[in-house]
Design an enzyme around this catalytic site. Structure first.
Site, PDB file in Angstrom:
ATOM      1  N   GLY A   6      41.559 -48.757  82.346  1.00 15.99           N
ATOM      2  CA  GLY A   6      40.368 -49.591  82.150  1.00 15.99           C
ATOM      3  C   GLY A   6      39.150 -48.750  81.823  1.00 15.99           C
ATOM      4  O   GLY A   6      38.013 -49.100  82.166  1.00 15.99           O
ATOM      5  N   GLY A   9      35.945 -50.158  80.187  1.00 12.85           N
ATOM      6  CA  GLY A   9      35.185 -51.188  80.889  1.00 12.85           C
ATOM      7  C   GLY A   9      33.815 -50.710  81.342  1.00 12.85           C
ATOM      8  O   GLY A   9      33.436 -49.556  81.130  1.00 12.85           O
ATOM      9  N   GLN A  10      33.086 -51.621  81.979  1.00 13.50           N
ATOM     10  CA  GLN A  10      31.710 -51.318  82.399  1.00 13.50           C
ATOM     11  C   GLN A  10      31.659 -50.090  83.297  1.00 13.50           C
ATOM     12  O   GLN A  10      30.881 -49.174  83.086  1.00 13.50           O
ATOM     13  CB  GLN A  10      31.125 -52.519  83.149  1.00 13.50           C
ATOM     14  N   LEU A  11      32.508 -50.075  84.298  1.00 17.42           N
ATOM     15  CA  LEU A  11      32.517 -48.956  85.244  1.00 17.42           C
ATOM     16  C   LEU A  11      33.303 -47.779  84.679  1.00 17.42           C
ATOM     17  O   LEU A  11      32.899 -46.612  84.816  1.00 17.42           O
ATOM     18  CB  LEU A  11      33.167 -49.453  86.543  1.00 17.42           C
ATOM     19  N   ASP A  32      43.133 -47.276  78.057  1.00 18.63           N
ATOM     20  CA  ASP A  32      42.819 -48.701  78.047  1.00 18.63           C
ATOM     21  C   ASP A  32      43.819 -49.382  77.123  1.00 18.63           C
ATOM     22  O   ASP A  32      44.647 -48.701  76.509  1.00 18.63           O
ATOM     23  CB  ASP A  32      41.361 -48.958  77.600  1.00 18.63           C
ATOM     24  N   ASP A  47      49.034 -50.087  78.457  1.00 23.94           N
ATOM     25  CA  ASP A  47      49.020 -51.410  79.064  1.00 23.94           C
ATOM     26  C   ASP A  47      49.703 -51.240  80.419  1.00 23.94           C
ATOM     27  O   ASP A  47      50.925 -51.088  80.490  1.00 23.94           O
ATOM     28  CB  ASP A  47      49.784 -52.397  78.170  1.00 23.94           C
ATOM     29  N   TYR A 137      40.573 -64.015  90.929  1.00 25.77           N
ATOM     30  CA  TYR A 137      40.173 -62.596  91.003  1.00 25.77           C
ATOM     31  C   TYR A 137      40.075 -62.153  92.467  1.00 25.77           C
ATOM     32  O   TYR A 137      40.633 -61.121  92.850  1.00 25.77           O
ATOM     33  CB  TYR A 137      38.820 -62.455  90.299  1.00 25.77           C
ATOM     34  N   LYS A 141      42.351 -59.475  94.567  1.00 29.19           N
ATOM     35  CA  LYS A 141      41.767 -58.288  95.213  1.00 29.19           C
ATOM     36  C   LYS A 141      42.161 -58.203  96.698  1.00 29.19           C
ATOM     37  O   LYS A 141      42.410 -57.117  97.213  1.00 29.19           O
ATOM     38  CB  LYS A 141      40.242 -58.270  95.052  1.00 29.19           C
TER      39      LYS A 141
HETATM   40  N1  SER Z   1      31.161 -58.118  89.292  1.00 28.29           N
HETATM   41  C1  SER Z   1      32.354 -58.813  89.664  1.00 28.29           C
HETATM   42  C2  SER Z   1      32.386 -60.165  89.110  1.00 28.29           C
HETATM   43  O1  SER Z   1      31.340 -60.730  88.952  1.00 28.29           O
HETATM   44  C3  SER Z   1      32.459 -58.896  91.146  1.00 28.29           C
HETATM   45  O2  SER Z   1      33.267 -57.893  91.596  1.00 28.29           O
HETATM   46  O3  SER Z   1      33.420 -60.679  88.870  1.00 28.29           O
END
Ligand code: SER
Length: 313
Positions: A6, A9-11, A32, A47, A137, A141
């Site tokens: 990933g 991604g943002q992080l 990614d 993947d 989600y 988690k």
């Molecule tokens: N930033 C994430 C979201 O909004 C939360 O972990 O899904």
């Protein structure tokens, strides 16, 4: 070799750079599902739902650490719950199992404030609160946190995890989260547009500046093993704020900035999440301390985004 999944991604974008600065360019392998071509160092398309593909890369590069950031976030997840469940849980199990079989030393697993639901205290939510999430989600988690702990206890795989708040940063864009507004709002402000917010004005959520989020990750992963006493996931906090408070902070510098509120399905997601989390355990166990508040975040976001948009002209 350190593998980041990933990494687009943002992080992932920012963490990959930070890991390269710390460990060396040739020690970090970004991956990614697509190659955007913006990665200067080592990159492989992976993947992570494909066990064999993942294992092949882990063997090929003699991977010793994995930062498994690939996931579908909260808002996007609700649009296709089954697919999101499959991606989020399958990729983690593949990462854990490939790590076990190939003697990977450490794994990082990002969890989220999305693990909490209606029955956890809204303010200063403790680390060990009841976990009854209502998004796919969040469910994935919680499941992932328990698998992380299972692999640690059963196989002694050194898996470490943080429950990130919403991440706010200028270097990359978030995708598909409920906290994304807190990045988009700065972009709209800088380009001179009004911002239509999908959350109500007074929706308070835990957030963290990206530099704090990256530093927390690196500090957690660098801490001596005996200091990591929570093997599900650590709450970490940065700052909590509402859309109205961000808008007012922006207006101190850009008085013409306007915000309108058009709550959508993401309001229900936010309403089930904490307003703030208690990160005492992270403070006590590995000395976590955030540096950025709303005012410093706003100063940096506006300054850096102004530079970015100026360069783009
Ligand atoms: N930033 C994430 C979201 O909004 C939360 O972990 O899904």
């Amino acid at each position: 070799m350190i593998l980041v999944t990933g990494a687009n991604g943002q992080l992932g974008t920012v963490l990959t750079i930070a890991l390269k600065e710390r460990y060396g360019n040739d020690k970090v392998l970004a991956s990614d599902v697509i190659n955007k071509g913006n990665n200067t160092g080592l990159f492989e398309i992976i993947d992570a739902t494909d066990f064999n593909a993942l294992q092949h890369i882990v063997k090929k590069y003699k991977v010793s650490q994995i930062y498994h950031l690939a996931a579908i976030l909260s808002a996007k997840g609700e649009q296709n719950p089954i697919l999101s469940w499959e991606i989020n849980t399958k990729t983690l199990l593949n990462v854990l199992e490939v790590s076990r079989l190939n003697k990977v030393e450490k794994v990082f697993y990002p969890s989220s404030i999305a693990v909490f639901g209606q029955n956890a205290p809204k303010e200063n939510t403790p680390n060990n609160s009841i976990l009854d999430p209502e998004t796919v989600y969040g469910i994935s988690k919680v499941d992932g946190e328990n698998w992380a702990q299972y692999y640690y206890k059963k196989y002694n795989l050194d898996v470490r995890s943080l429950r990130y708040p919403g991440v706010v940063g200028y270097q990359s864009l978030p995708g598909g989260g409920t906290t994304d507004y807190a990045v988009d709002i700065y972009h709209k402000a800088v380009i001179g547009n009004a911002f239509s917010c999908f959350l109500k004005a007074d929706t308070k959520l835990p957030m963290i500046f990206i530099d704090d989020a990256v530093r927390a990750t690196i500090e957690l992963m660098g801490a001596p093993e005996h200091q990591i006493k929570i093997r599900t996931s650590y709450n970490i906090s940065g700052v909590s704020f509402t859309p109205k408070e961000v808008a007012e902070e922006i207006q101190k510098q850009l008085p013409d900035f306007r915000i309108i509120y058009k709550p959508d399905f993401r309001q229900d997601i936010a309403d089930n999440w904490p307003e703030s989390v208690d990160d005492t355990k992270a403070q006590e166990h590995w000395n976590w301390k955030p540096k950025y508040n709303l005012s410093t975040i706003t100063d940096i976001m506006l300054e850096k985004l102004k530079e970015q948009y100026k360069r783009a002209i």
